[in-house]
Design a protein around this motif. Structure first.
Motif, PDB file in Angstrom:
ATOM      1  N   LEU A 239       0.797  -1.292  -0.072  1.00 16.17           N
ATOM      2  CA  LEU A 239       0.063  -0.007   0.068  1.00 16.17           C
ATOM      3  C   LEU A 239       1.018   1.285  -0.042  1.00 16.17           C
ATOM      4  O   LEU A 239       1.891   1.297   0.535  1.00 16.17           O
ATOM      5  N   PRO A 240       0.497   2.285  -0.691  1.00 23.70           N
ATOM      6  CA  PRO A 240       1.035   3.722  -0.478  1.00 23.70           C
ATOM      7  C   PRO A 240       1.337   3.912   0.876  1.00 23.70           C
ATOM      8  O   PRO A 240       0.403   3.847   1.730  1.00 23.70           O
ATOM      9  N   PRO A 241       2.544   4.574   1.291  1.00 25.95           N
ATOM     10  CA  PRO A 241       2.905   4.565   2.670  1.00 25.95           C
ATOM     11  C   PRO A 241       1.878   5.395   3.691  1.00 25.95           C
ATOM     12  O   PRO A 241       1.447   5.353   4.570  1.00 25.95           O
TER      13      PRO A 241
ATOM     14  N   SER B 184       8.825   7.735   8.326  1.00 17.98           N
ATOM     15  CA  SER B 184       8.956   8.452   7.191  1.00 17.98           C
ATOM     16  C   SER B 184       7.803   9.401   6.864  1.00 17.98           C
ATOM     17  O   SER B 184       7.896  10.619   6.246  1.00 17.98           O
ATOM     18  N   LEU B 185       6.752   9.338   7.566  1.00 18.86           N
ATOM     19  CA  LEU B 185       5.552   9.966   7.325  1.00 18.86           C
ATOM     20  C   LEU B 185       5.403  11.122   8.563  1.00 18.86           C
ATOM     21  O   LEU B 185       4.656  11.905   8.488  1.00 18.86           O
ATOM     22  N   GLY B 186       6.487  11.215   9.273  1.00 14.89           N
ATOM     23  CA  GLY B 186       6.754  12.149  10.290  1.00 14.89           C
ATOM     24  C   GLY B 186       5.781  11.744  11.528  1.00 14.89           C
ATOM     25  O   GLY B 186       5.390  12.892  12.435  1.00 14.89           O
ATOM     26  N   ARG B 187       5.363  10.656  11.827  1.00 12.92           N
ATOM     27  CA  ARG B 187       4.717  10.119  12.849  1.00 12.92           C
ATOM     28  C   ARG B 187       5.626   9.079  13.716  1.00 12.92           C
ATOM     29  O   ARG B 187       5.410   7.738  13.701  1.00 12.92           O
ATOM     30  N   PRO B 188       6.923   9.674  14.328  1.00 18.08           N
ATOM     31  CA  PRO B 188       7.786   8.818  14.795  1.00 18.08           C
ATOM     32  C   PRO B 188       7.084   7.672  15.866  1.00 18.08           C
ATOM     33  O   PRO B 188       6.349   7.954  16.670  1.00 18.08           O
TER      34      PRO B 188
END
Length: 205
Positions: free
Chosen positions: A80-82, A147-151
């Motif tokens: 799926l797309p990230p 990578s989505l900025g949701r560490p």
């Protein structure tokens, strides 16, 4: 294969299931299997050259089907797309777990053999194999979150292994105890909600 050969093979398989379920693979006696099946040892070796090959014939297809279903669910989610993965976290694997449950219930004898009687065979490590796949998928998902900025904080490896192993053991308890399917489906829903909420908490989401 002739009708007579097919009947002989069915008798061997029936006797083997009974022996393996009663005693487990390691303690099962090939002599007893042959005797119960009413065939000669020579006739048995015309079909299988070992007790291991006989056990494989009983459960191999079911094992591969279940594991392929599980691996595909992990792959489908990873593809799926990230940006879509967080909103679908648990959806694909949830459907897979339900499909696997239905499949296991259609082949209860085979999965009872795998789960309870397979020590000494390659199938004894099925849950461990699933645990390793799940842990790797969890790490891959954490990388996506980062990578989505949701560490997502690093999870202690021992705790992670305990939690994932506990999840699969709980799941397969439904099969081992042969709960009524409708009840097992309800339990599976509750187990998924429980573990999903716990993982989201641990992952800081």
């Amino acid at each position: 294969m002739s009708e007579a050969e097919s009947t002989t093979l069915e008798m061997i398989h029936s006797a083997a299931k009974k022996e393996f379920i009663e005693k487990g693979f390691k303690s099962a006696s090939l002599r007893n299997i042959v005797k119960t099946a009413g065939v000669t040892t020579g006739a048995f070796y015309g079909y299988y050259d070992s007790k291991e090959k006989l056990f494989d014939a009983l459960v191999g297809q079911q094992y591969e089907t279940l594991m392929n279903c599980y691996r595909k669910a992990q792959q489908d989610f990873a593809q799926l797309p990230p940006e879509e993965q967080p909103e679908h976290m648990g959806d694909i694997s949830g459907r897979c777990m339900l499909d696997m449950l239905h499949y296991a219930y259609k082949h209860l004898d085979e999965f009872k053999l795998i789960l309870c009687c397979s020590e000494g065979t390659q199938y004894a490590g099925m849950i461990d194999e699933m645990v390793e796949i799940e842990i790797q998928s969890t790490h891959d998902y954490q990388a996506v979150l980062n990578s989505l900025g949701r560490p997502s904080p690093q999870i202690d490896t021992k705790l992670e292994h305990i939690l994932v192993t506990g999840m699969f053991n709980a799941y397969f308890e439904l099969v081992i105890h042969e709960m009524p399917l409708e009840q097992a489906e309800n339990y599976l829903t509750e187990l998924r909600e429980f573990y999903t909420a716990g993982w989201m908490k641990i992952m800081g989401q």
